[in-house]
Design a protein around this motif. Structure first.
Motif, PDB file in Angstrom:
ATOM      1  N   PRO A  88     -16.689  15.627 -17.691  1.00  0.00           N
ATOM      2  CA  PRO A  88     -17.039  16.557 -16.620  1.00  0.00           C
ATOM      3  C   PRO A  88     -15.935  16.692 -15.589  1.00  0.00           C
ATOM      4  CG  PRO A  88     -17.993  14.416 -16.182  1.00  0.00           C
ATOM      5  CD  PRO A  88     -17.295  14.309 -17.519  1.00  0.00           C
ATOM      6  N   ALA A  89     -16.300  17.160 -14.392  1.00  0.00           N
ATOM      7  CA  ALA A  89     -15.322  17.393 -13.328  1.00  0.00           C
ATOM      8  C   ALA A  89     -14.566  16.117 -12.991  1.00  0.00           C
ATOM      9  CB  ALA A  89     -16.031  17.930 -12.086  1.00  0.00           C
ATOM     10  N   GLY A  90     -13.277  16.296 -12.708  1.00  0.00           N
ATOM     11  CA  GLY A  90     -12.453  15.162 -12.332  1.00  0.00           C
ATOM     12  C   GLY A  90     -11.007  15.388 -12.736  1.00  0.00           C
ATOM     13  N   SER A  91     -10.182  14.363 -12.536  1.00  0.00           N
ATOM     14  CA  SER A  91      -8.764  14.406 -12.889  1.00  0.00           C
ATOM     15  C   SER A  91      -8.526  13.527 -14.110  1.00  0.00           C
ATOM     16  CB  SER A  91      -7.902  13.919 -11.716  1.00  0.00           C
ATOM     17  OG  SER A  91      -8.044  14.776 -10.600  1.00  0.00           O
ATOM     18  N   VAL A 121     -10.397  19.228 -14.048  1.00  0.00           N
ATOM     19  CA  VAL A 121     -11.613  19.960 -14.415  1.00  0.00           C
ATOM     20  C   VAL A 121     -12.381  20.248 -13.137  1.00  0.00           C
ATOM     21  CG1 VAL A 121     -13.798  19.885 -15.674  1.00  0.00           C
ATOM     22  CG2 VAL A 121     -11.723  18.902 -16.694  1.00  0.00           C
ATOM     23  N   GLY A 122     -12.597  21.530 -12.853  1.00  0.00           N
ATOM     24  CA  GLY A 122     -13.208  21.945 -11.598  1.00  0.00           C
ATOM     25  C   GLY A 122     -14.639  21.477 -11.434  1.00  0.00           C
ATOM     26  N   GLY A 129     -14.801  24.889  -8.070  1.00  0.00           N
ATOM     27  CA  GLY A 129     -13.424  24.406  -8.081  1.00  0.00           C
ATOM     28  C   GLY A 129     -12.662  24.917  -9.291  1.00  0.00           C
ATOM     29  N   TYR A 130     -11.338  24.958  -9.189  1.00  0.00           N
ATOM     30  CA  TYR A 130     -10.503  25.446 -10.285  1.00  0.00           C
ATOM     31  C   TYR A 130     -10.295  24.368 -11.341  1.00  0.00           C
ATOM     32  CZ  TYR A 130      -6.616  23.002  -7.924  1.00  0.00           C
ATOM     33  OH  TYR A 130      -5.808  22.050  -7.333  1.00  0.00           O
ATOM     34  N   SER A 131     -10.018  24.820 -12.579  1.00  0.00           N
ATOM     35  CA  SER A 131      -9.599  23.936 -13.667  1.00  0.00           C
ATOM     36  C   SER A 131      -8.140  24.227 -13.983  1.00  0.00           C
ATOM     37  CB  SER A 131     -10.474  24.140 -14.909  1.00  0.00           C
ATOM     38  OG  SER A 131     -11.805  23.729 -14.672  1.00  0.00           O
ATOM     39  N   GLN A 132      -7.367  23.201 -14.328  1.00  0.00           N
ATOM     40  CA  GLN A 132      -5.917  23.372 -14.444  1.00  0.00           C
ATOM     41  C   GLN A 132      -5.332  22.455 -15.509  1.00  0.00           C
ATOM     42  OE1 GLN A 132      -3.588  23.769 -10.721  1.00  0.00           O
ATOM     43  NE2 GLN A 132      -2.556  21.890 -11.341  1.00  0.00           N
ATOM     44  N   GLY A 146     -16.627  22.859 -14.579  1.00  0.00           N
ATOM     45  CA  GLY A 146     -15.815  23.568 -15.552  1.00  0.00           C
ATOM     46  C   GLY A 146     -15.456  22.691 -16.743  1.00  0.00           C
ATOM     47  N   THR A 147     -14.462  23.114 -17.513  1.00  0.00           N
ATOM     48  CA  THR A 147     -13.985  22.325 -18.643  1.00  0.00           C
ATOM     49  C   THR A 147     -12.565  22.764 -18.991  1.00  0.00           C
ATOM     50  OG1 THR A 147     -14.554  21.548 -20.881  1.00  0.00           O
ATOM     51  CG2 THR A 147     -14.809  23.878 -20.471  1.00  0.00           C
ATOM     52  N   VAL A 148     -11.858  21.900 -19.705  1.00  0.00           N
ATOM     53  CA  VAL A 148     -10.544  22.224 -20.271  1.00  0.00           C
ATOM     54  C   VAL A 148     -10.582  21.849 -21.746  1.00  0.00           C
ATOM     55  CG1 VAL A 148      -8.069  21.738 -20.241  1.00  0.00           C
ATOM     56  CG2 VAL A 148      -9.340  21.863 -18.079  1.00  0.00           C
TER      57      VAL A 148
END
Length: 248
Positions: free
Chosen positions: A20-23, A91-92, A101-104, A237-239
Motif C-alpha cells: 500500500p501507500a508508502g516509500s 505509492v500515494g 497523494g502522488y505515486s512516483q 495508489g499503486t506502482v
C-alpha cells in the motif's frame, strides 16, 4: 512462463506491484536495462461543508504509463535503468478530506498525481471521475478514464499498462445523493478490491432522499460523497513494474 535467451543465461519476465501507500526501494536486478512502469495516484477524498449543498464523489487517482510496447495507451517510453541501481518508489496515500497523494517511480519525471477532492455541489476529477450529483438525477462515475455528471476524467484508459486486457484501476467515488431515496448511487467500476476509497456509511438527515455514498473501487479509488457531516478518505495508489532480468 515467458523467457528470453541471452547467451548462455536465461532471462525471465517479472511483474511486481508496490502497495500500500508508502516509500519503497527497488534494486535493479542483473540483466535488466529498462522497465515498463504503470503508476496510479491515490484517490481523492470527500470534504463536508454543511452550508453549500450536495456532495459528489472523489475522483480516482490519475494514471501514467511508460513502456516499450506501443500497443494501447502510453505516456512515454520504457525507463532506462542500470543493474544494481537503487530506485526510489512512492505509492500515494489516500487522505481524509483532501486530494490524493502522488505515486512516483525514480523521480518527479515519472509521477501520477492523486485524484481531486470532492467538495459540496461538486465531484472530484481524476483518472476516472467521481459521480456527479443533482437534485433530480444521479449519475455513474467513469470507470475507464471518463467523467460523469460534471466531473472530468483523464481521458484515457485506467487499465494496467494502458493495455486493453489490463485490469481497471482507480474508479471514482459515488455521490451521497439518491434521486429515489431507496437506492444508493454507484461508483465507477474497477477490477481490484485493494486500494478502494471510503464510503460514508451513513444516511443524511439533512434532506429527504439522501443516502450513504460509496467509495470507488480499485487502486487509487476515490472516496464516496458524505452528506452526514464527515470527510471520507480516498484509496491508496499503486506502482506496477514489468521487466526482463536474469533468473537468480
Amino acid at each position: 512462463m515467458k523467457r528470453s535467451l541471452m547467451g548462455s543465461r536465461e532471462k525471465k519476465l517479472f511483474i511486481k506491484r508496490f502497495y500500500p501507500a508508502g516509500s519503497y526501494t527497488w534494486t535493479v536486478p542483473a540483466g535488466c536495462t529498462e522497465v515498463d512502469v504503470f503508476l496510479v495516484g491515490a484517490g481523492g477524498g470527500c470534504s463536508h461543508n454543511s452550508t453549500m449543498g450536495v456532495p459528489g464523489g472523489g475522483g480516482g487517482g490519475y494514471t501514467k504509463t511508460y513502456k516499450k510496447d506501443t500497443a494501447g495507451y502510453r505516456d512515454g517510453n520504457a525507463i532506462t535503468v542500470t543493474p544494481g541501481q537503487t530506485i526510489e518508489i512512492i505509492v500515494g496515500a489516500g487522505v481524509r478530506g483532501a486530494n490524493g497523494g502522488y505515486s512516483q517511480f525514480m523521480s518527479s519525471l515519472y509521477r501520477a498525481e492523486g485524484g481531486h477532492l470532492s467538495q459540496w455541489n461538486g465531484d472530484g476529477n481524476g483518472g476516472s471521475g467521481g459521480v456527479g450529483v443533482g437534485r433530480s438525477t444521479h449519475s455513474v462515475g467513469g470507470s475507464d478514464g471518463t467523467g460523469s455528471g460534471g466531473t472530468s476524467g483523464q481521458g484515457h484508459t485506467t487499465r494496467d499498462f494502458g493495455e486493453s486486457n489490463g485490469k481497471r484501476n482507480a474508479a471514482g467515488g459515488a455521490s451521497s445523493y439518491n434521486k429515489s431515496g431507496g437506492e444508493t448511487s454507484q461508483p465507477g467500476t474497477s477490477d481490484y478490491t485493494e486500494g478502494s476509497g471510503e464510503g460514508s456509511n451513513e444516511s443524511s438527515s439533512l434532506a429527504s432522499g439522501w443516502s450513504a455514498g460509496l467509495g470507488g473501487g480499485g487502486y487509487g479509488g476515490g472516496a464516496g460523497g458524505n452528506a452526514s457531516g464527515k470527510s471520507t478518505k480516498g484509496g491508496d495508489g499503486t506502482v506496477l513494474i514489468r521487466y526482463w532480468a536474469y533468473e537468480e
